[in-house]
Design a protein around this motif. Structure first.
Motif, short mmCIF file in Angstrom:
data_model
loop_
_atom_site.label_atom_id
_atom_site.label_comp_id
_atom_site.label_asym_id
_atom_site.label_seq_id
_atom_site.Cartn_x
_atom_site.Cartn_y
_atom_site.Cartn_z
N GLY A 130 33.57 4.34 71.15
CA GLY A 130 33.98 3.24 70.23
C GLY A 130 33.69 3.65 68.77
N GLU A 131 32.94 2.93 68.11
CA GLU A 131 32.61 3.20 66.68
C GLU A 131 31.33 4.22 66.60
OE1 GLU A 131 34.64 2.77 63.81
OE2 GLU A 131 36.35 1.89 65.52
N GLU A 132 30.66 4.28 67.60
CA GLU A 132 29.41 4.93 67.52
C GLU A 132 29.44 6.53 67.45
OE1 GLU A 132 25.93 2.59 69.22
OE2 GLU A 132 27.37 2.20 70.71
N VAL A 133 28.96 7.40 66.90
CA VAL A 133 29.10 8.75 66.86
C VAL A 133 27.73 9.36 67.45
CG1 VAL A 133 29.45 10.79 65.53
CG2 VAL A 133 30.68 8.65 64.91
N PHE A 134 27.82 10.45 68.29
CA PHE A 134 26.58 11.04 68.83
C PHE A 134 26.89 12.41 68.69
CE2 PHE A 134 27.29 6.71 70.92
CZ PHE A 134 26.09 6.37 70.83
N SER A 135 25.88 13.08 68.49
CA SER A 135 25.94 14.85 68.48
C SER A 135 25.65 15.08 69.88
CB SER A 135 25.12 15.30 67.41
OG SER A 135 23.44 14.98 67.79
N LEU A 136 26.08 16.31 70.13
CA LEU A 136 25.70 17.04 71.43
C LEU A 136 24.15 16.98 71.50
CD1 LEU A 136 26.45 18.29 74.27
CD2 LEU A 136 26.94 20.32 72.90
N ARG A 137 23.64 17.34 70.55
CA ARG A 137 22.06 17.34 70.42
C ARG A 137 21.70 16.06 71.01
NH1 ARG A 137 22.09 18.43 65.83
NH2 ARG A 137 21.70 20.76 66.03
N TRP A 138 21.89 15.11 70.41
CA TRP A 138 21.41 13.62 70.84
C TRP A 138 21.95 13.30 72.37
CZ3 TRP A 138 22.95 9.22 72.91
CH2 TRP A 138 22.28 7.99 72.99
N ILE A 139 23.00 13.82 72.83
CA ILE A 139 23.54 13.56 74.12
C ILE A 139 22.34 14.18 75.03
CG2 ILE A 139 25.23 13.90 75.78
CD1 ILE A 139 27.34 13.36 73.49
N ILE A 140 22.25 15.34 74.69
CA ILE A 140 21.63 16.17 75.70
C ILE A 140 20.16 15.61 75.61
CG2 ILE A 140 20.19 18.57 75.92
CD1 ILE A 140 22.78 19.76 74.90
N THR A 141 19.52 15.36 74.55
CA THR A 141 17.99 14.75 74.40
C THR A 141 18.01 13.44 75.17
OG1 THR A 141 17.79 15.93 72.34
CG2 THR A 141 16.26 13.97 72.83
N HIS A 142 19.13 12.60 75.09
CA HIS A 142 19.24 11.47 75.96
C HIS A 142 19.29 11.58 77.13
CE1 HIS A 142 20.17 7.41 76.89
NE2 HIS A 142 21.19 7.91 77.59
N MET A 143 20.01 12.71 77.55
CA MET A 143 20.24 12.92 79.03
C MET A 143 18.86 13.27 79.56
SD MET A 143 23.10 12.12 80.24
CE MET A 143 23.13 13.05 81.91
N ILE A 144 18.03 14.06 78.81
CA ILE A 144 16.59 14.49 79.38
C ILE A 144 15.86 13.23 79.54
CG2 ILE A 144 14.38 15.58 78.46
CD1 ILE A 144 16.16 17.61 77.22
N GLU A 145 15.90 12.19 78.44
CA GLU A 145 15.07 11.05 78.59
C GLU A 145 15.73 10.08 79.98
OE1 GLU A 145 14.96 6.87 78.46
OE2 GLU A 145 16.66 7.83 77.88
N GLU A 146 16.79 10.19 80.17
CA GLU A 146 17.58 9.57 81.34
C GLU A 146 16.98 10.04 82.51
OE1 GLU A 146 20.20 6.50 82.98
OE2 GLU A 146 19.94 7.08 80.82
N TYR A 147 16.96 11.17 82.75
CA TYR A 147 16.42 11.78 84.03
C TYR A 147 15.06 11.75 84.08
CZ TYR A 147 20.54 14.25 85.72
OH TYR A 147 22.02 14.35 86.40
N ALA A 148 14.35 12.16 83.00
CA ALA A 148 12.83 11.64 83.12
C ALA A 148 12.50 10.50 83.52
CB ALA A 148 12.17 11.93 81.71
N ARG A 149 13.10 9.47 83.06
CA ARG A 149 12.75 7.98 83.26
C ARG A 149 13.24 7.83 85.04
NH1 ARG A 149 16.58 4.03 82.71
NH2 ARG A 149 17.38 5.50 80.81
N HIS A 150 14.29 8.01 85.41
CA HIS A 150 14.67 7.87 86.69
C HIS A 150 14.00 8.93 87.85
CE1 HIS A 150 17.62 4.95 85.71
NE2 HIS A 150 18.26 5.76 85.05
N ASN A 151 13.70 10.22 87.11
CA ASN A 151 12.64 10.91 88.00
C ASN A 151 11.29 10.13 88.30
OD1 ASN A 151 14.84 12.93 88.46
ND2 ASN A 151 13.76 14.29 86.70
N GLY A 152 11.02 9.58 87.35
CA GLY A 152 9.68 8.79 87.52
C GLY A 152 9.73 7.84 88.66
N HIS A 153 10.88 7.03 88.55
CA HIS A 153 11.52 5.96 89.76
C HIS A 153 11.45 6.68 91.06
CE1 HIS A 153 13.73 3.60 86.22
NE2 HIS A 153 12.53 3.20 86.46
#
Length: 167
Positions: A130-153
């Motif tokens: 949409g109107e939100e802009v994300f750098s690849l750097r942010w996307i990769i970092t977010h994916m690290i967080e996403e996996y870390a959280r779900h790997n805890g689950h």
């Protein structure tokens, strides 16, 4: 602490600012999860059933890979894999789900994500939702967080299933 009080993660910053922002967000999230509980509740080790499954996590992460790398970063407009008739996501509805299919899709999406990251000119490449802009750097970092959280689950689910713990 409510969601509104957590640190907003920077979406187009340098590595140091991005990583520090994610760390602060995770710290704030822990505080939020503990807020308002009694000492007894904070000590409790009871895990209530949630309906979460390992297969649901695999399907969810396939959707997350597809969404962030193919749609946000690469603007492919690829639809979700598992949807309810009303259009809502159904990746956690696994009663009749095929594990082989889910793992094949997840592996394929991970590989496509790797290709897109490798092909990017730099971590400063921008994607949009949409109107939100994300750098690849942010996307990769977010994916690290996403996996870390779900790997805890996943760790908790696996321990519940057969006693296996750890990495």
């Amino acid at each position: 602490m409510s969601d509104d009080e957590r640190t907003e993660t920077p979406r187009t910053a340098d590595e140091r600012t991005t990583l520090a922002g994610f760390l602060d967000y995770q710290r704030d999230t822990l505080a939020m999860k503990c807020a308002g509980l009694t000492a007894e509740q904070l000590r409790s080790r009871v895990l209530e059933p949630s309906g979460l499954s390992l297969l649901g996590l695999v399907r969810h992460l396939a959707e997350v890979e597809r969404s962030w790398f193919r749609n946000v970063l690469n603007d492919e407009g690829v639809p979700g894999f598992w949807k309810n008739p009303d259009g809502s996501f159904a990746e956690f509805d696994v009663e009749t789900a095929d594990p082989d299919e889910a793992f094949a899709i997840w592996r394929r999406e991970c590989e496509r994500s790797r290709e897109l990251v490798a092909a990017a000119e730099s971590l400063d490449v921008l994607g949009r939702y949409g109107e939100e802009v994300f750098s690849l750097r942010w996307i990769i970092t977010h994916m690290i967080e996403e996996y870390a959280r779900h790997n805890g689950h996943a760790d908790l689910l696996r321990e519940h299933l057969d006693g296996t713990t750890g990495e």
